[in-house]
Design an enzyme around this catalytic site. Sequence first.
Site, short mmCIF file in Angstrom:
data_model
loop_
_atom_site.label_atom_id
_atom_site.label_comp_id
_atom_site.label_asym_id
_atom_site.label_seq_id
_atom_site.Cartn_x
_atom_site.Cartn_y
_atom_site.Cartn_z
N THR A 196 56.43 45.39 33.19
CA THR A 196 57.78 45.21 33.69
C THR A 196 57.85 43.76 34.07
O THR A 196 57.12 43.34 34.96
CB THR A 196 57.94 46.09 34.91
OG1 THR A 196 57.82 47.38 34.42
CG2 THR A 196 59.21 45.86 35.64
N GLU A 283 48.34 44.00 38.71
CA GLU A 283 48.12 44.90 39.85
C GLU A 283 46.63 45.19 40.03
O GLU A 283 45.98 45.74 39.15
CB GLU A 283 48.91 46.19 39.64
CG GLU A 283 50.41 45.96 39.77
CD GLU A 283 51.26 47.14 39.37
OE1 GLU A 283 52.42 47.18 39.78
OE2 GLU A 283 50.77 48.02 38.63
#
Length: 411
Positions: A196, A283
Amino acid sequence: MKDGPVSPLAPARFPDLPAIAGLEAAIGRAGFYKHERPDLLLMRMPAGTRAAGVFTTNAVGSAPTDWCKQVLAATRGSARGLLVNAGCANSFTGDAGDAACKRAVTEASAAIGIEPREMLAASTGVIGVVLDDSKITSALLHMKLDAVSWPKAAAAIMTTDTFAKGAGATCEIDGVKVNIAGIAKGSGMIAPNMATMLAFVFTDAALSAPILKTLLRQETETSFNAITVDGDRSTNDCVLLYATGQAKVPPIADAKDDRLAGFRQALSDVLRDLAIQIVRDGEGATKLVAVNVEGAQSDASAKIIARTICESPLVKTAIAGEDANWGRIVMAIGRADQPVRKDMIAVRFGELYAARDGMVSAEYDEAAMSAYMKRDELEITVTVGPGSGRARMYTCDLTKRYVEINGDYRS
């Protein structure tokens, strides 16, 4: 952005970006997050601004990406506004999502005195939730356009990002100085086509929409389409490039014009810098990894092999454990389903060979390899045959923290 540690791979500071003549911005809080933080960015450019975009190839898409495609097609790249919200992707929301996007764009364009068809939009956040555009309408009442604060603009579009991302450059077009500045967001659900992620890049050069589109598509291939964090391609990805036209560049009709060489390189540098920052903020990431493939049948084949290596959970977890498990890399090369010469396969970590000519290298040194794997930034190079095809992709390791972040993303 949730509270938590900043990525260990983050740059020391947000860079100083050049001002883009004619560009204004306003930051606001619509309240798409439970905690208090900015989540709305509104920008205005002068009349005559031209724009181009590259969008996700995810078949689901989103209301804002659909809107942008329609506007750019209808106006032939004439756009002078941008509305970005974080916290709600407004994707997979059907007609209700499309209507909410249109209402938000209409309100935002009215607030800055332009037409709705001149406004592009982008959203990022949770998929499957219809955008509550009434929150944007209320926030707009308290937002005032001013000179752009790049760090604040970059922070306003973040989701699980741990740091704001920006990059800039200065160059010349036919003797005229022009500036380029860009911001991006992205941390997870990152894969080529697009990754994203959102990226917004601005220049004061006077260039046509077709030239912007050509340059953006070409330079995206070696930047945003050359990164992967987890192999998941988002529904909302987009890169938008605006040219305000305030730097009076002599007319250029063709993207291949030699006078654009410096601009092309500067744009490439900015896009690649932003893309690599996204990988640095992967992440849970603790390692930035560049993967090079050489000797492939074609560049396209090399890129498929590079991506297979980059997205292998076994390769990525070995890197997280600082284990130079080159056998996993060989496995990934083989399962990429591309033409390779087994007897020519070589694997190198930095300058250290783990394998040569289809077998373990005679100079393999486990202690030296283990020491190399402790670095924050790693380079893996593989040779797969006698061809001329080459590719370079960037990825990061896969850690327990990735699971924790995505396990409680909506909570």
